[in-house]
Design a protein around this motif. Sequence first.
Motif, PDB file in Angstrom:
ATOM      1  N   ASP A  45     143.330  73.504  91.673  1.00 20.56           N
ATOM      2  CA  ASP A  45     145.018  72.988  92.807  1.00 20.56           C
ATOM      3  C   ASP A  45     145.532  72.570  93.796  1.00 20.56           C
ATOM      4  OD1 ASP A  45     145.631  73.417  89.078  1.00 20.56           O
ATOM      5  OD2 ASP A  45     145.755  75.554  89.359  1.00 20.56           O
ATOM      6  N   ASP A  46     144.990  72.932  94.466  1.00 22.75           N
ATOM      7  CA  ASP A  46     144.732  73.371  95.546  1.00 22.75           C
ATOM      8  C   ASP A  46     143.971  71.517  96.445  1.00 22.75           C
ATOM      9  OD1 ASP A  46     145.505  75.182  96.048  1.00 22.75           O
ATOM     10  OD2 ASP A  46     144.015  76.280  96.227  1.00 22.75           O
ATOM     11  N   GLN A  47     142.849  71.084  95.674  1.00 22.00           N
ATOM     12  CA  GLN A  47     142.771  69.883  95.844  1.00 22.00           C
ATOM     13  C   GLN A  47     142.686  68.762  95.290  1.00 22.00           C
ATOM     14  OE1 GLN A  47     138.082  70.328  96.215  1.00 22.00           O
ATOM     15  NE2 GLN A  47     138.635  72.268  97.503  1.00 22.00           N
ATOM     16  N   LYS A  48     144.112  68.800  94.078  1.00 18.81           N
ATOM     17  CA  LYS A  48     144.388  67.699  93.452  1.00 18.81           C
ATOM     18  C   LYS A  48     145.754  67.291  94.578  1.00 18.81           C
ATOM     19  CE  LYS A  48     148.173  68.911  91.140  1.00 18.81           C
ATOM     20  NZ  LYS A  48     149.194  69.800  90.296  1.00 18.81           N
ATOM     21  N   HIS A  49     144.942  65.691  94.671  1.00 17.76           N
ATOM     22  CA  HIS A  49     145.869  64.466  95.164  1.00 17.76           C
ATOM     23  C   HIS A  49     147.566  65.085  94.805  1.00 17.76           C
ATOM     24  CE1 HIS A  49     146.480  60.754  97.966  1.00 17.76           C
ATOM     25  NE2 HIS A  49     146.650  60.475  96.371  1.00 17.76           N
ATOM     26  N   VAL A  50     147.633  64.832  96.043  1.00 17.28           N
ATOM     27  CA  VAL A  50     149.622  64.603  95.860  1.00 17.28           C
ATOM     28  C   VAL A  50     150.200  63.632  96.215  1.00 17.28           C
ATOM     29  CG1 VAL A  50     151.363  65.335  96.707  1.00 17.28           C
ATOM     30  CG2 VAL A  50     149.880  67.327  96.579  1.00 17.28           C
ATOM     31  N   PRO A  51     151.081  62.749  95.958  1.00 15.71           N
ATOM     32  CA  PRO A  51     150.504  60.961  96.078  1.00 15.71           C
ATOM     33  C   PRO A  51     151.161  60.757  97.494  1.00 15.71           C
ATOM     34  CG  PRO A  51     152.118  61.998  93.845  1.00 15.71           C
ATOM     35  CD  PRO A  51     151.234  63.135  94.508  1.00 15.71           C
ATOM     36  N   LEU A  52     152.294  61.568  98.007  1.00 13.11           N
ATOM     37  CA  LEU A  52     153.148  60.706  99.347  1.00 13.11           C
ATOM     38  C   LEU A  52     152.086  61.770 100.291  1.00 13.11           C
ATOM     39  CD1 LEU A  52     156.239  59.401  98.645  1.00 13.11           C
ATOM     40  CD2 LEU A  52     153.906  58.274  98.750  1.00 13.11           C
ATOM     41  N   ARG A  53     151.212  62.678 100.150  1.00  9.87           N
ATOM     42  CA  ARG A  53     150.630  63.486 101.563  1.00  9.87           C
ATOM     43  C   ARG A  53     149.995  62.970 102.660  1.00  9.87           C
ATOM     44  NH1 ARG A  53     147.131  68.263  98.989  1.00  9.87           N
ATOM     45  NH2 ARG A  53     149.489  69.383  98.602  1.00  9.87           N
ATOM     46  N   ASP A  54     149.632  62.281 102.186  1.00 12.88           N
ATOM     47  CA  ASP A  54     148.811  61.255 103.802  1.00 12.88           C
ATOM     48  C   ASP A  54     149.621  60.452 104.155  1.00 12.88           C
ATOM     49  OD1 ASP A  54     146.239  62.584 102.479  1.00 12.88           O
ATOM     50  OD2 ASP A  54     145.171  60.210 101.999  1.00 12.88           O
ATOM     51  N   VAL A  55     150.905  60.203 103.499  1.00 13.30           N
ATOM     52  CA  VAL A  55     152.080  59.523 104.205  1.00 13.30           C
ATOM     53  C   VAL A  55     152.879  60.189 104.890  1.00 13.30           C
ATOM     54  CG1 VAL A  55     154.290  57.901 103.843  1.00 13.30           C
ATOM     55  CG2 VAL A  55     151.834  57.208 102.292  1.00 13.30           C
ATOM     56  N   ALA A  56     153.051  61.571 104.688  1.00 15.13           N
ATOM     57  CA  ALA A  56     154.007  62.116 104.609  1.00 15.13           C
ATOM     58  C   ALA A  56     153.605  63.056 106.655  1.00 15.13           C
ATOM     59  CB  ALA A  56     153.923  63.584 103.862  1.00 15.13           C
ATOM     60  N   GLN A  57     151.987  63.090 106.585  1.00 17.58           N
ATOM     61  CA  GLN A  57     151.273  63.581 107.909  1.00 17.58           C
ATOM     62  C   GLN A  57     151.683  62.799 108.994  1.00 17.58           C
ATOM     63  OE1 GLN A  57     147.508  64.771 105.394  1.00 17.58           O
ATOM     64  NE2 GLN A  57     149.058  66.753 104.679  1.00 17.58           N
ATOM     65  N   SER A  58     151.465  61.612 108.557  1.00 21.13           N
ATOM     66  CA  SER A  58     150.926  60.287 109.291  1.00 21.13           C
ATOM     67  C   SER A  58     152.434  59.540 110.075  1.00 21.13           C
ATOM     68  CB  SER A  58     149.739  59.165 109.493  1.00 21.13           C
ATOM     69  OG  SER A  58     150.181  58.183 110.094  1.00 21.13           O
ATOM     70  N   PRO A  59     152.934  59.589 111.069  1.00 19.43           N
ATOM     71  CA  PRO A  59     154.063  58.799 111.207  1.00 19.43           C
ATOM     72  C   PRO A  59     154.262  57.409 111.135  1.00 19.43           C
ATOM     73  CG  PRO A  59     153.286  59.936 113.786  1.00 19.43           C
ATOM     74  CD  PRO A  59     152.055  59.958 111.819  1.00 19.43           C
ATOM     75  N   GLU A  60     153.405  57.036 111.160  1.00 17.79           N
ATOM     76  CA  GLU A  60     152.734  55.506 111.048  1.00 17.79           C
ATOM     77  C   GLU A  60     152.608  55.030 109.835  1.00 17.79           C
ATOM     78  OE1 GLU A  60     150.136  57.331 113.069  1.00 17.79           O
ATOM     79  OE2 GLU A  60     151.484  56.750 115.247  1.00 17.79           O
ATOM     80  N   ALA A  61     152.377  56.301 108.871  1.00 18.43           N
ATOM     81  CA  ALA A  61     152.217  55.863 107.694  1.00 18.43           C
ATOM     82  C   ALA A  61     153.082  55.935 106.464  1.00 18.43           C
ATOM     83  CB  ALA A  61     151.185  56.445 106.811  1.00 18.43           C
ATOM     84  N   THR A  62     154.178  56.676 107.654  1.00 23.01           N
ATOM     85  CA  THR A  62     155.439  57.281 107.432  1.00 23.01           C
ATOM     86  C   THR A  62     156.609  56.140 107.347  1.00 23.01           C
ATOM     87  OG1 THR A  62     155.751  58.954 107.228  1.00 23.01           O
ATOM     88  CG2 THR A  62     157.277  58.763 107.298  1.00 23.01           C
ATOM     89  N   ALA A  63     156.243  54.813 108.385  1.00 23.61           N
ATOM     90  CA  ALA A  63     157.079  54.606 109.133  1.00 23.61           C
ATOM     91  C   ALA A  63     156.575  52.719 108.397  1.00 23.61           C
ATOM     92  CB  ALA A  63     157.090  53.614 110.509  1.00 23.61           C
ATOM     93  N   ARG A  64     155.842  52.924 107.625  1.00 22.36           N
ATOM     94  CA  ARG A  64     154.699  51.396 106.864  1.00 22.36           C
ATOM     95  C   ARG A  64     155.876  51.359 106.122  1.00 22.36           C
ATOM     96  NH1 ARG A  64     150.417  52.238 109.475  1.00 22.36           N
ATOM     97  NH2 ARG A  64     149.206  53.630 107.996  1.00 22.36           N
TER      98      ARG A  64
END
Length: 159
Positions: A5-24
């Motif tokens: 459960d901990d290693q399950k991929h959450v859809p926007l987790r990577d986007v939320a962790q980076s301000p550049e990815a969030t902006a894109r």
Amino acid sequence: MNSNDDQKHVPLRDVAQSPEATARYLANVQRVLLDIGKNLETLAIETRVHLRGTNVEGDRWYHARLRAMPVEKALGQVLKNLNDLTDGLEKTAYKRRAHDEAVVNTAKERKEKELERQRKKNPQQLQAAPNSTQQGAQSQNSGYSVPASIYDLGNRESA
């Protein structure tokens, strides 16, 4: 919870962790919403023309306009909400970047405040510390130790 459960991929987790990815990501969402907004503006214009052109027998010149106004107002409100949403996306991207900058600056400010507190608590030690290496070098050459403060004059050692 197990480790799967901990290693399950959450859809926007990577986007939320980076301000550049969030902006894109927010820019892409905004682009889609602006395209939808263009379509809604066209729909609002075409709806207005059609509804105001729909006359019933016995109407005066303003009756069709009065009947069209609630529909026009509703579409106008949708467009206003859409514009507010796209403005909010821009602000969110800016604030996300500002948050990361604030986190970095907070660590620096805390270190500076701690140094300032130490300077206030022990002003003589911190002022003497940078000079102690120079004084130590002089004392080795001259054979005498240099007092760290005025209060150490009585405890002076000779070589």
